[in-house]
Design a protein around this motif. Structure first.
Motif, PDB file in Angstrom:
ATOM      1  N   ALA A  50       5.880  11.656  11.641  1.00 36.47           N
ATOM      2  CA  ALA A  50       7.417  11.225  11.529  1.00 36.47           C
ATOM      3  C   ALA A  50       7.837  11.385  10.280  1.00 36.47           C
ATOM      4  CB  ALA A  50       7.598   9.997  12.400  1.00 36.47           C
ATOM      5  N   GLN A  51       7.221  10.833   9.345  1.00 39.83           N
ATOM      6  CA  GLN A  51       7.688  10.874   7.833  1.00 39.83           C
ATOM      7  C   GLN A  51       7.879  12.363   7.249  1.00 39.83           C
ATOM      8  OE1 GLN A  51       4.673   8.729   6.128  1.00 39.83           O
ATOM      9  NE2 GLN A  51       5.871   6.976   5.610  1.00 39.83           N
ATOM     10  N   GLN A  52       6.878  13.355   7.823  1.00 45.40           N
ATOM     11  CA  GLN A  52       6.913  14.612   7.339  1.00 45.40           C
ATOM     12  C   GLN A  52       8.235  15.390   8.023  1.00 45.40           C
ATOM     13  OE1 GLN A  52       3.084  15.677   8.492  1.00 45.40           O
ATOM     14  NE2 GLN A  52       2.365  15.868   6.615  1.00 45.40           N
ATOM     15  N   ASP A  53       8.495  15.166   9.404  1.00 42.82           N
ATOM     16  CA  ASP A  53       9.550  15.417   9.967  1.00 42.82           C
ATOM     17  C   ASP A  53      10.875  15.151   9.318  1.00 42.82           C
ATOM     18  OD1 ASP A  53       7.965  16.899  11.652  1.00 42.82           O
ATOM     19  OD2 ASP A  53       8.134  15.654  13.409  1.00 42.82           O
ATOM     20  N   SER A  54      11.118  14.075   8.891  1.00 44.81           N
ATOM     21  CA  SER A  54      12.211  13.230   8.379  1.00 44.81           C
ATOM     22  C   SER A  54      12.560  13.712   7.028  1.00 44.81           C
ATOM     23  CB  SER A  54      12.072  11.982   8.665  1.00 44.81           C
ATOM     24  OG  SER A  54      11.537  11.304   7.935  1.00 44.81           O
ATOM     25  N   GLY A  55      11.355  14.310   6.271  1.00 43.65           N
ATOM     26  CA  GLY A  55      11.521  14.812   5.090  1.00 43.65           C
ATOM     27  C   GLY A  55      11.126  13.451   4.072  1.00 43.65           C
ATOM     28  N   GLU A  56      10.670  12.696   4.390  1.00 45.64           N
ATOM     29  CA  GLU A  56      10.092  11.415   3.733  1.00 45.64           C
ATOM     30  C   GLU A  56       8.761  11.865   2.923  1.00 45.64           C
ATOM     31  OE1 GLU A  56       9.827   7.532   5.514  1.00 45.64           O
ATOM     32  OE2 GLU A  56      11.156   8.546   7.030  1.00 45.64           O
ATOM     33  N   ARG A  57       7.830  12.889   3.481  1.00 45.11           N
ATOM     34  CA  ARG A  57       6.891  13.210   2.798  1.00 45.11           C
ATOM     35  C   ARG A  57       7.063  14.951   2.859  1.00 45.11           C
ATOM     36  NH1 ARG A  57       1.395   9.882   4.732  1.00 45.11           N
ATOM     37  NH2 ARG A  57       0.840  11.590   3.643  1.00 45.11           N
ATOM     38  N   ASP A  58       6.220  15.539   2.013  1.00 46.03           N
ATOM     39  CA  ASP A  58       6.249  16.887   1.832  1.00 46.03           C
ATOM     40  C   ASP A  58       5.092  17.528   1.484  1.00 46.03           C
ATOM     41  OD1 ASP A  58       5.902  16.138  -0.687  1.00 46.03           O
ATOM     42  OD2 ASP A  58       7.578  17.559  -1.397  1.00 46.03           O
ATOM     43  N   ASP A  59       3.773  16.624   1.997  1.00 44.06           N
ATOM     44  CA  ASP A  59       2.518  17.071   1.897  1.00 44.06           C
ATOM     45  C   ASP A  59       1.859  17.692   3.015  1.00 44.06           C
ATOM     46  OD1 ASP A  59       2.641  14.760   3.326  1.00 44.06           O
ATOM     47  OD2 ASP A  59       0.607  13.792   2.411  1.00 44.06           O
ATOM     48  N   GLY A  60       2.633  18.055   3.818  1.00 48.08           N
ATOM     49  CA  GLY A  60       2.045  18.810   5.200  1.00 48.08           C
ATOM     50  C   GLY A  60       3.242  19.441   5.938  1.00 48.08           C
ATOM     51  N   VAL A  61       2.906  20.002   7.046  1.00 46.56           N
ATOM     52  CA  VAL A  61       4.133  20.892   7.765  1.00 46.56           C
ATOM     53  C   VAL A  61       4.720  19.979   8.721  1.00 46.56           C
ATOM     54  CG1 VAL A  61       2.690  22.992   7.502  1.00 46.56           C
ATOM     55  CG2 VAL A  61       2.145  21.774   9.383  1.00 46.56           C
ATOM     56  N   THR A  62       5.874  20.429   8.935  1.00 52.12           N
ATOM     57  CA  THR A  62       6.695  19.709  10.076  1.00 52.12           C
ATOM     58  C   THR A  62       6.178  19.888  11.355  1.00 52.12           C
ATOM     59  OG1 THR A  62       8.547  21.156  10.143  1.00 52.12           O
ATOM     60  CG2 THR A  62       8.778  19.450   8.620  1.00 52.12           C
ATOM     61  N   SER A  63       6.766  19.192  12.568  1.00 58.40           N
ATOM     62  CA  SER A  63       6.593  19.560  13.745  1.00 58.40           C
ATOM     63  C   SER A  63       7.047  20.951  14.004  1.00 58.40           C
ATOM     64  CB  SER A  63       6.963  18.538  14.550  1.00 58.40           C
ATOM     65  OG  SER A  63       6.366  17.175  14.867  1.00 58.40           O
ATOM     66  N   ALA A  64       8.286  21.213  13.641  1.00 55.46           N
ATOM     67  CA  ALA A  64       8.744  22.622  13.908  1.00 55.46           C
ATOM     68  C   ALA A  64       7.766  23.734  13.393  1.00 55.46           C
ATOM     69  CB  ALA A  64      10.174  22.666  13.490  1.00 55.46           C
ATOM     70  N   GLU A  65       7.447  23.397  12.098  1.00 60.08           N
ATOM     71  CA  GLU A  65       6.585  24.533  11.364  1.00 60.08           C
ATOM     72  C   GLU A  65       5.350  24.722  11.930  1.00 60.08           C
ATOM     73  OE1 GLU A  65       8.065  23.889   6.876  1.00 60.08           O
ATOM     74  OE2 GLU A  65       6.634  22.744   7.609  1.00 60.08           O
ATOM     75  N   ARG A  66       4.839  23.663  12.547  1.00 67.90           N
ATOM     76  CA  ARG A  66       3.551  23.633  13.453  1.00 67.90           C
ATOM     77  C   ARG A  66       3.529  24.494  14.433  1.00 67.90           C
ATOM     78  NH1 ARG A  66       2.906  18.625  14.138  1.00 67.90           N
ATOM     79  NH2 ARG A  66       2.419  18.264  12.007  1.00 67.90           N
ATOM     80  N   GLU A  67       4.901  24.221  15.314  1.00 70.81           N
ATOM     81  CA  GLU A  67       5.017  24.965  16.438  1.00 70.81           C
ATOM     82  C   GLU A  67       5.225  26.422  16.228  1.00 70.81           C
ATOM     83  OE1 GLU A  67       4.823  24.069  19.731  1.00 70.81           O
ATOM     84  OE2 GLU A  67       3.850  22.151  18.893  1.00 70.81           O
ATOM     85  N   GLU A  68       5.827  26.634  15.137  1.00 66.22           N
ATOM     86  CA  GLU A  68       6.133  27.966  14.964  1.00 66.22           C
ATOM     87  C   GLU A  68       4.780  28.892  14.635  1.00 66.22           C
ATOM     88  OE1 GLU A  68       8.825  30.891  12.037  1.00 66.22           O
ATOM     89  OE2 GLU A  68       8.695  28.910  11.313  1.00 66.22           O
ATOM     90  N   LEU A  69       3.846  28.030  13.519  1.00 62.33           N
ATOM     91  CA  LEU A  69       2.643  28.581  13.256  1.00 62.33           C
ATOM     92  C   LEU A  69       1.719  28.911  14.740  1.00 62.33           C
ATOM     93  CD1 LEU A  69       0.877  29.271  11.021  1.00 62.33           C
ATOM     94  CD2 LEU A  69       0.075  26.957  11.007  1.00 62.33           C
ATOM     95  N   LYS A  70       1.774  28.029  15.683  1.00 61.62           N
ATOM     96  CA  LYS A  70       1.178  28.269  16.640  1.00 61.62           C
ATOM     97  C   LYS A  70       1.514  29.527  17.532  1.00 61.62           C
ATOM     98  CE  LYS A  70       0.622  24.601  19.532  1.00 61.62           C
ATOM     99  NZ  LYS A  70       0.780  23.263  20.004  1.00 61.62           N
ATOM    100  N   ARG A  71       2.912  29.456  17.860  1.00 62.95           N
ATOM    101  CA  ARG A  71       3.523  30.687  18.241  1.00 62.95           C
ATOM    102  C   ARG A  71       3.221  32.098  17.502  1.00 62.95           C
ATOM    103  NH1 ARG A  71       7.491  33.854  17.500  1.00 62.95           N
ATOM    104  NH2 ARG A  71       8.188  32.730  15.457  1.00 62.95           N
ATOM    105  N   LEU A  72       3.293  31.816  16.283  1.00 64.19           N
ATOM    106  CA  LEU A  72       2.953  33.285  15.515  1.00 64.19           C
ATOM    107  C   LEU A  72       1.403  33.426  15.522  1.00 64.19           C
ATOM    108  CD1 LEU A  72       5.003  32.369  12.363  1.00 64.19           C
ATOM    109  CD2 LEU A  72       5.431  34.299  13.933  1.00 64.19           C
ATOM    110  N   ARG A  73       0.388  32.544  15.746  1.00 64.68           N
ATOM    111  CA  ARG A  73      -0.903  32.833  15.690  1.00 64.68           C
ATOM    112  C   ARG A  73      -1.121  33.647  17.241  1.00 64.68           C
ATOM    113  NH1 ARG A  73      -3.089  27.308  13.043  1.00 64.68           N
ATOM    114  NH2 ARG A  73      -3.226  28.238  10.750  1.00 64.68           N
ATOM    115  N   ARG A  74      -0.503  33.061  18.383  1.00 62.80           N
ATOM    116  CA  ARG A  74      -0.596  33.333  19.728  1.00 62.80           C
ATOM    117  C   ARG A  74      -0.087  35.158  19.592  1.00 62.80           C
ATOM    118  NH1 ARG A  74       1.473  28.550  21.347  1.00 62.80           N
ATOM    119  NH2 ARG A  74       3.597  29.391  21.659  1.00 62.80           N
ATOM    120  N   GLU A  75       1.204  35.454  18.968  1.00 60.54           N
ATOM    121  CA  GLU A  75       1.605  36.454  18.993  1.00 60.54           C
ATOM    122  C   GLU A  75       0.730  37.427  18.005  1.00 60.54           C
ATOM    123  OE1 GLU A  75       5.594  38.556  16.763  1.00 60.54           O
ATOM    124  OE2 GLU A  75       5.778  36.535  17.689  1.00 60.54           O
TER     125      GLU A  75
END
Length: 106
Positions: A50-75
């Motif tokens: 939640a902190q990453q998604d809201s921009g409070e943290r920047d030490d990991g990927v957001t949920s949107a980035e994680r979903e995009e990464l999963k989609r790109l790996r499948r593709e």
């Protein structure tokens, strides 16, 4: 590939958001874990996401980035499979072998 089915469905989004709101209001993760079902580690993970998604943290990927990464790996996996098939077909055709009906007489 054998996938192990989940033993139960994941927690609903509303439930997660409620737990995160309680944690933000000052409740300790450990007390939330005792009162509700998820373990403390799970609640810590939700809070961090939640902190990453809201921009409070920047030490990991957001949920949107994680979903995009999963989609790109499948593709990427599909594209590799298609490339391998085309490579094998090209090699087969390069040998000059054209399938024909073979007669049994010699």
């Amino acid at each position: 590939m054998f996938l192990i089915p989940r033993t139960r469905s994941p927690y609903p989004t509303e439930f997660r958001e409620h737990i995160i709101a309680l944690a933000r209001s000052g409740r300790s993760v450990e007390s939330l874990a005792r009162e509700f079902e998820p373990c403390a580690a799970t609640i810590h993970l939700w809070f961090k996401e939640a902190q990453q998604d809201s921009g409070e943290r920047d030490d990991g990927v957001t949920s949107a980035e994680r979903e995009e990464l999963k989609r790109l790996r499948r593709e990427n996996k599909v594209l590799r499979q298609e490339r391998d098939i085309l490579s094998k077909a090209a090699a087969w055709f390069a040998q000059g072998e054209i399938p024909s009906s073979r007669s049994s007489g010699s």
